[in-house]
Design a protein around this motif. Structure first.
Motif, PDB file in Angstrom:
ATOM      1  N   PHE A 295     -15.488  -7.170 -21.874  1.00 58.94           N
ATOM      2  CA  PHE A 295     -15.931  -8.363 -21.153  1.00 58.94           C
ATOM      3  C   PHE A 295     -17.086  -8.043 -20.214  1.00 58.94           C
ATOM      4  O   PHE A 295     -17.288  -6.899 -19.804  1.00 58.94           O
ATOM      5  CB  PHE A 295     -14.776  -8.950 -20.332  1.00 58.94           C
ATOM      6  N   GLN A 296     -17.800  -9.082 -19.812  1.00 62.55           N
ATOM      7  CA  GLN A 296     -18.887  -8.928 -18.853  1.00 62.55           C
ATOM      8  C   GLN A 296     -18.369  -8.374 -17.526  1.00 62.55           C
ATOM      9  O   GLN A 296     -19.027  -7.553 -16.885  1.00 62.55           O
ATOM     10  CB  GLN A 296     -19.562 -10.280 -18.627  1.00 62.55           C
ATOM     11  N   ALA A 297     -17.197  -8.806 -17.094  1.00 67.29           N
ATOM     12  CA  ALA A 297     -16.660  -8.439 -15.782  1.00 67.29           C
ATOM     13  C   ALA A 297     -15.787  -7.190 -15.829  1.00 67.29           C
ATOM     14  O   ALA A 297     -15.067  -6.906 -14.863  1.00 67.29           O
ATOM     15  CB  ALA A 297     -15.885  -9.615 -15.192  1.00 67.29           C
ATOM     16  N   PHE A 298     -15.800  -6.460 -16.938  1.00 67.41           N
ATOM     17  CA  PHE A 298     -15.110  -5.176 -17.116  1.00 67.41           C
ATOM     18  C   PHE A 298     -13.584  -5.326 -17.213  1.00 67.41           C
ATOM     19  O   PHE A 298     -12.961  -4.790 -18.117  1.00 67.41           O
ATOM     20  CB  PHE A 298     -15.442  -4.172 -16.002  1.00 67.41           C
ATOM     21  N   HIS A 299     -12.948  -6.009 -16.215  1.00 66.74           N
ATOM     22  CA  HIS A 299     -11.488  -6.181 -16.185  1.00 66.74           C
ATOM     23  C   HIS A 299     -10.755  -4.839 -16.214  1.00 66.74           C
ATOM     24  O   HIS A 299      -9.704  -4.701 -16.842  1.00 66.74           O
ATOM     25  CB  HIS A 299     -11.019  -7.084 -17.331  1.00 66.74           C
ATOM     26  N   VAL A 300     -11.324  -3.859 -15.525  1.00 66.47           N
ATOM     27  CA  VAL A 300     -10.635  -2.580 -15.339  1.00 66.47           C
ATOM     28  C   VAL A 300      -9.634  -2.750 -14.194  1.00 66.47           C
ATOM     29  O   VAL A 300      -9.940  -3.379 -13.176  1.00 66.47           O
ATOM     30  CB  VAL A 300     -11.654  -1.469 -15.022  1.00 66.47           C
TER      31      VAL A 300
ATOM     32  N   VAL B 298     -16.915   8.687 -24.298  1.00 65.46           N
ATOM     33  CA  VAL B 298     -17.833   7.741 -23.660  1.00 65.46           C
ATOM     34  C   VAL B 298     -18.549   8.361 -22.460  1.00 65.46           C
ATOM     35  O   VAL B 298     -19.122   7.660 -21.618  1.00 65.46           O
ATOM     36  CB  VAL B 298     -17.110   6.440 -23.241  1.00 65.46           C
ATOM     37  N   GLY B 299     -18.508   9.688 -22.378  1.00 65.15           N
ATOM     38  CA  GLY B 299     -19.276  10.386 -21.346  1.00 65.15           C
ATOM     39  C   GLY B 299     -18.599  10.506 -20.006  1.00 65.15           C
ATOM     40  O   GLY B 299     -19.267  10.755 -18.994  1.00 65.15           O
ATOM     41  N   LEU B 300     -17.287  10.365 -19.961  1.00 64.22           N
ATOM     42  CA  LEU B 300     -16.555  10.455 -18.697  1.00 64.22           C
ATOM     43  C   LEU B 300     -15.552  11.603 -18.722  1.00 64.22           C
ATOM     44  O   LEU B 300     -14.472  11.514 -18.140  1.00 64.22           O
ATOM     45  CB  LEU B 300     -15.853   9.118 -18.408  1.00 64.22           C
TER      46      LEU B 300
ATOM     47  N   GLY C 159     -21.348   0.307 -12.214  1.00 67.48           N
ATOM     48  CA  GLY C 159     -21.091  -0.737 -13.196  1.00 67.48           C
ATOM     49  C   GLY C 159     -21.175  -0.220 -14.615  1.00 67.48           C
ATOM     50  O   GLY C 159     -20.343  -0.559 -15.468  1.00 67.48           O
ATOM     51  N   GLY C 160     -22.169   0.607 -14.891  1.00 73.55           N
ATOM     52  CA  GLY C 160     -22.300   1.174 -16.229  1.00 73.55           C
ATOM     53  C   GLY C 160     -21.127   2.049 -16.605  1.00 73.55           C
ATOM     54  O   GLY C 160     -20.655   2.041 -17.755  1.00 73.55           O
ATOM     55  N   GLU C 161     -20.632   2.818 -15.643  1.00 71.58           N
ATOM     56  CA  GLU C 161     -19.469   3.671 -15.910  1.00 71.58           C
ATOM     57  C   GLU C 161     -18.219   2.831 -16.129  1.00 71.58           C
ATOM     58  O   GLU C 161     -17.384   3.159 -16.990  1.00 71.58           O
ATOM     59  CB  GLU C 161     -19.281   4.643 -14.743  1.00 71.58           C
ATOM     60  N   LEU C 162     -18.086   1.742 -15.380  1.00 70.12           N
ATOM     61  CA  LEU C 162     -16.940   0.856 -15.591  1.00 70.12           C
ATOM     62  C   LEU C 162     -16.964   0.249 -16.994  1.00 70.12           C
ATOM     63  O   LEU C 162     -15.912   0.116 -17.633  1.00 70.12           O
ATOM     64  CB  LEU C 162     -16.934  -0.260 -14.541  1.00 70.12           C
TER      65      LEU C 162
END
Length: 229
Positions: free
Chosen positions: A96-101, A132-134, A147-150
């Protein structure tokens, strides 16, 4: 894009799908659409034409007046509420746009959620974070991330249980252009690595250019579009 196997059901089929708004305006007019494993499709269109409605119908979160949605050969309208919930857990991944983490869970715990909901061991969440680079960020909390990491965490969570279909709703809407480019490249690479099919709704031509094909939703139907690459 991987070639379609004639002996394997498409990851997604929409058959003569019709949906109207309360005013009686037709949003989807006997729409037909199919998506094969490993295929990444972007859907564009003006605001209010029904892009998010189409995603909700595909996910079984809304119902159409007529027509069918099939995911991995299973007709959603034939499923009970419990069976539809199981299908979403097993076969779908969402970005989603808002991540929802989930803010109070670690990155590892966030990514492990779909595995636990499906009764699977959580261990693959660690490898997915690395993909994913984390790598090494398992115990970090969402508040420590950009934001990009989320969004990378959201992608890892969407793919960790190897779903047949990814649904992405404006996944780069909250990201700057460079970060959006990196995240979409990662999403495309992971889709190809896992063999998942993906539908992305976006207003951005730059985002749509990452897809294998681009479709425009207009007048209740999907139309092929050609964007500059």
């Amino acid at each position: 894009m991987r070639p379609a196997d004639p002996d394997v059901s498409p990851a997604l089929e929409c058959r003569r799908l019709t949906k109207t708004y309360g005013s009686g305006r037709i949003v989807l007019d006997e729409l037909d659409f199919a998506l094969g494993a490993g295929e990444f499709v972007a859907i564009m269109g003006d605001s209010g034409v029904g892009k998010s409605t189409l995603l909700n119908l595909i996910a079984g979160l809304d119902t159409a007046e007529s027509g069918d949605v099939l995911i991995d050969g299973a007709r959603i309208s034939n499923l009970s509420d419990d069976a539809a919930t199981r299908l979403r857990r097993q076969k779908l991944g969402f970005v989603f746009q808002a991540f929802h983490v989930l803010p109070h869970l670690t990155l590892y715990q966030n990514v492990a959620v779909p595995l636990l909901l499906n009764g699977l061991p959580p261990a693959p969440a660690r490898a997915m974070l690395a993909a994913v680079g984390l790598d090494g960020r398992d115990d970090d909390l969402p508040r420590q991330l950009s934001g990009g990491e989320l969004q990378r965490v959201a992608i890892a969570r969407a793919l960790v249980h190897r779903p047949r279909l990814i649904l992405a709703d404006e996944p780069t809407g909250n990201l700057d252009p460079q970060t959006a480019h990196e995240v979409l490249g990662l999403l495309r690479a992971e889709i190809r690595a896992t063999g998942a099919a993906a539908v992305m709704v976006t207003h951005s031509e730059a985002a749509a250019a990452f897809a294998d094909r681009v479709l425009i939703l207009a007048d209740g139907a999907l139309h092929a579009a050609a964007l500059a690459r």
